[in-house]
Write a protein that holds these residues in place. Structure first.
Motif, mmCIF file in Angstrom:
data_model
loop_
_atom_site.group_PDB
_atom_site.id
_atom_site.type_symbol
_atom_site.label_atom_id
_atom_site.label_comp_id
_atom_site.label_asym_id
_atom_site.label_seq_id
_atom_site.Cartn_x
_atom_site.Cartn_y
_atom_site.Cartn_z
ATOM 1 N N GLY A 169 0.784 -1.236 0.000
ATOM 2 C CA GLY A 169 0.000 0.000 0.000
ATOM 3 C C GLY A 169 0.808 1.274 0.000
ATOM 4 O O GLY A 169 0.249 2.362 0.199
ATOM 5 N N MET A 170 2.112 1.190 -0.220
ATOM 6 C CA MET A 170 2.950 2.398 -0.215
ATOM 7 C C MET A 170 2.737 3.176 -1.505
ATOM 8 O O MET A 170 2.951 2.638 -2.594
ATOM 9 C CB MET A 170 4.426 2.021 -0.056
ATOM 10 N N PRO A 171 2.332 4.445 -1.427
ATOM 11 C CA PRO A 171 2.085 5.234 -2.643
ATOM 12 C C PRO A 171 3.381 5.811 -3.205
ATOM 13 O O PRO A 171 4.418 5.819 -2.542
ATOM 14 C CB PRO A 171 1.170 6.357 -2.143
ATOM 15 N N SER A 172 3.310 6.304 -4.430
ATOM 16 C CA SER A 172 4.415 7.056 -5.028
ATOM 17 C C SER A 172 3.939 8.486 -5.255
ATOM 18 O O SER A 172 2.782 8.819 -4.958
ATOM 19 C CB SER A 172 4.831 6.417 -6.362
ATOM 20 N N VAL A 173 4.784 9.300 -5.825
ATOM 21 C CA VAL A 173 4.397 10.702 -6.041
ATOM 22 C C VAL A 173 3.360 10.838 -7.142
ATOM 23 O O VAL A 173 2.738 11.901 -7.280
ATOM 24 C CB VAL A 173 5.632 11.576 -6.366
ATOM 25 N N VAL A 174 3.150 9.788 -7.946
ATOM 26 C CA VAL A 174 2.148 9.885 -9.011
ATOM 27 C C VAL A 174 0.877 9.101 -8.673
ATOM 28 O O VAL A 174 -0.029 9.015 -9.500
ATOM 29 C CB VAL A 174 2.713 9.374 -10.362
ATOM 30 N N THR A 175 0.784 8.559 -7.459
ATOM 31 C CA THR A 175 -0.416 7.832 -7.059
ATOM 32 C C THR A 175 -1.565 8.811 -6.882
ATOM 33 O O THR A 175 -1.484 9.728 -6.055
ATOM 34 C CB THR A 175 -0.180 7.057 -5.745
ATOM 35 N N ALA A 176 -2.621 8.612 -7.648
ATOM 36 C CA ALA A 176 -3.740 9.559 -7.623
ATOM 37 C C ALA A 176 -4.650 9.338 -6.427
ATOM 38 O O ALA A 176 -5.116 10.296 -5.803
ATOM 39 C CB ALA A 176 -4.536 9.444 -8.927
ATOM 40 N N ASP A 177 -4.919 8.093 -6.096
ATOM 41 C CA ASP A 177 -5.856 7.768 -5.027
ATOM 42 C C ASP A 177 -5.090 7.163 -3.861
ATOM 43 O O ASP A 177 -4.544 6.066 -3.956
ATOM 44 C CB ASP A 177 -6.915 6.782 -5.536
ATOM 45 N N LEU A 178 -5.030 7.882 -2.748
ATOM 46 C CA LEU A 178 -4.292 7.415 -1.569
ATOM 47 C C LEU A 178 -5.160 6.621 -0.613
ATOM 48 O O LEU A 178 -4.687 6.178 0.438
ATOM 49 C CB LEU A 178 -3.682 8.613 -0.828
ATOM 50 N N SER A 179 -6.415 6.420 -0.962
ATOM 51 C CA SER A 179 -7.333 5.732 -0.044
ATOM 52 C C SER A 179 -7.282 4.216 -0.196
ATOM 53 O O SER A 179 -7.723 3.483 0.685
ATOM 54 C CB SER A 179 -8.766 6.214 -0.263
ATOM 55 N N GLY A 180 -6.769 3.731 -1.319
ATOM 56 C CA GLY A 180 -6.737 2.289 -1.547
ATOM 57 C C GLY A 180 -5.355 1.819 -1.959
ATOM 58 O O GLY A 180 -4.387 2.593 -1.959
ATOM 59 N N ALA A 181 -5.253 0.546 -2.295
ATOM 60 C CA ALA A 181 -3.977 -0.002 -2.742
ATOM 61 C C ALA A 181 -3.604 0.606 -4.085
ATOM 62 O O ALA A 181 -4.458 0.764 -4.963
ATOM 63 C CB ALA A 181 -4.079 -1.523 -2.860
ATOM 64 N N PRO A 182 -2.342 0.981 -4.266
ATOM 65 C CA PRO A 182 -1.918 1.563 -5.546
ATOM 66 C C PRO A 182 -2.125 0.589 -6.698
ATOM 67 O O PRO A 182 -1.966 -0.618 -6.550
ATOM 68 C CB PRO A 182 -0.425 1.842 -5.321
ATOM 69 N N ARG A 183 -2.492 1.130 -7.833
ATOM 70 C CA ARG A 183 -2.617 0.331 -9.049
ATOM 71 C C ARG A 183 -1.409 0.625 -9.928
ATOM 72 O O ARG A 183 -1.098 1.783 -10.215
ATOM 73 C CB ARG A 183 -3.920 0.655 -9.775
ATOM 74 N N LEU A 184 -0.752 -0.441 -10.357
ATOM 75 C CA LEU A 184 0.514 -0.284 -11.058
ATOM 76 C C LEU A 184 0.307 -0.083 -12.556
ATOM 77 O O LEU A 184 0.487 -0.999 -13.367
ATOM 78 C CB LEU A 184 1.413 -1.483 -10.785
ATOM 79 N N SER A 185 -0.035 1.132 -12.914
ATOM 80 C CA SER A 185 -0.056 1.511 -14.327
ATOM 81 C C SER A 185 1.382 1.635 -14.819
ATOM 82 O O SER A 185 2.336 1.587 -14.036
ATOM 83 C CB SER A 185 -0.785 2.845 -14.497
ATOM 84 N N ASP A 186 1.544 1.804 -16.112
ATOM 85 C CA ASP A 186 2.885 2.005 -16.655
ATOM 86 C C ASP A 186 3.551 3.235 -16.033
ATOM 87 O O ASP A 186 4.752 3.228 -15.746
ATOM 88 C CB ASP A 186 2.824 2.174 -18.177
ATOM 89 N N VAL A 187 2.758 4.286 -15.838
ATOM 90 C CA VAL A 187 3.296 5.514 -15.240
ATOM 91 C C VAL A 187 3.769 5.243 -13.820
ATOM 92 O O VAL A 187 4.851 5.696 -13.407
ATOM 93 C CB VAL A 187 2.238 6.636 -15.262
ATOM 94 N N GLU A 188 2.968 4.490 -13.055
ATOM 95 C CA GLU A 188 3.363 4.147 -11.688
ATOM 96 C C GLU A 188 4.659 3.338 -11.689
ATOM 97 O O GLU A 188 5.568 3.607 -10.888
ATOM 98 C CB GLU A 188 2.262 3.340 -10.997
ATOM 99 N N ILE A 189 4.755 2.359 -12.529
ATOM 100 C CA ILE A 189 5.944 1.505 -12.552
ATOM 101 C C ILE A 189 7.173 2.318 -12.935
ATOM 102 O O ILE A 189 8.242 2.196 -12.315
ATOM 103 C CB ILE A 189 5.743 0.326 -13.525
ATOM 104 N N ARG A 190 7.036 3.162 -13.943
ATOM 105 C CA ARG A 190 8.180 3.974 -14.367
ATOM 106 C C ARG A 190 8.643 4.902 -13.248
ATOM 107 O O ARG A 190 9.849 5.088 -13.040
ATOM 108 C CB ARG A 190 7.818 4.790 -15.613
ATOM 109 N N GLU A 191 7.690 5.491 -12.539
ATOM 110 C CA GLU A 191 8.057 6.379 -11.434
ATOM 111 C C GLU A 191 8.749 5.603 -10.318
ATOM 112 O O GLU A 191 9.788 6.023 -9.797
ATOM 113 C CB GLU A 191 6.806 7.076 -10.892
ATOM 114 N N ARG A 192 8.199 4.472 -9.957
ATOM 115 C CA ARG A 192 8.759 3.692 -8.854
ATOM 116 C C ARG A 192 10.113 3.081 -9.197
ATOM 117 O O ARG A 192 10.909 2.788 -8.306
ATOM 118 C CB ARG A 192 7.770 2.595 -8.443
ATOM 119 N N MET A 193 10.369 2.891 -10.481
ATOM 120 C CA MET A 193 11.644 2.319 -10.912
ATOM 121 C C MET A 193 12.618 3.388 -11.415
ATOM 122 O O MET A 193 13.667 3.061 -11.986
ATOM 123 C CB MET A 193 11.395 1.298 -12.031
#
Length: 224
Positions: A169-193
């Motif tokens: 459940g750890m968010p990144s700076v591009v996580t739009a919804d902080l109320s639930g588990a992050p969804r790993l879109s391509d944008v999320e993965i690129r940011e986290r990596m």
């Protein structure tokens, strides 16, 4: 012009000779002073301090005697012989040295080995079970997630750590919804990596490998 009539009998030649002598004495005197300075009591310049450190790496304990300045990366590569973790920039900027410590990804080039007494360190060598690759490793092969391969150990270690962070459940700076588990879109993965650099630019393949090996569904949910 030479003065051969005065009481000091100064000539151009004697001035040049005196200047040269002063230059030589100026370079020799500091060396002589250093050589004459006694060494501090209890300090032997020919020896360095060693500290006992036991590292648990990939489930095995390694008892080492290390200079306290030794980084975790150098301990792994030079003292234990696990060379999968790469030394890239040696400044924590490229991610090639990424390993997991107690399940969290770190840049091993920025961490001292002596800090990890009692921790569980996992390197790229510790994910496969015999001939069976970890799902992320297999996905990197299937999706051609590497070219030169130098960054690949760090990419895989970081991928596994990142998936665990997202699943927790750890968010990144591009996580739009902080109320639930992050969804790993391509944008999320690129940011986290983003801390892992691939100079061959195999990023689309790396993202595909992470989604496949990590069981990321079409909506970004992590199945594994």
């Amino acid at each position: 012009m030479d003065d051969t009539t005065g009481p000091f009998r100064v000539s151009r030649r004697t001035v040049l000779e005196g200047t040269a002598a002063l230059a030589v004495l100026g370079s020799v005197a500091p060396e002589a002073a250093r050589a004459a300075t006694p060494a501090a009591p209890g300090r032997d310049a020919s020896s360095s301090v060693r500290v006992p450190v036991t590292l648990n790496v990939n489930g095995l304990d390694h008892a080492l005697e290390l200079d306290p300045r030794t980084t975790l990366l150098d301990a792994l590569r030079e003292h234990i012989g696990l060379t999968g973790s790469k030394k890239g920039c040696d400044h924590g900027q490229c991610g090639a040295c990424t390993v997991l410590v107690d399940g969290r990804r770190i840049n091993s080039c920025l961490s001292l080995a002596a800090m990890h007494e009692g921790d569980r360190v996992q390197t790229i060598e510790g994910f496969a079970e015999g001939a069976a690759l970890h799902p992320i490793q297999a996905a990197f092969v299937h999706h051609d997630g590497f070219q030169c391969g130098y960054c690949t150990p760090g990419q895989i270690c970081s991928s596994i750590g990142m998936l665990a962070e997202a699943k927790a459940g750890m968010p990144s700076v591009v996580t739009a919804d902080l109320s639930g588990a992050p969804r790993l879109s391509d944008v999320e993965i690129r940011e986290r990596m983003s801390g892992n650099i691939c100079r061959c630019a195999a990023y689309p393949n790396i993202v595909a490998a992470i989604k496949d090996g990590g069981g990321v569904g079409p909506d970004g949910e992590i199945a594994l």
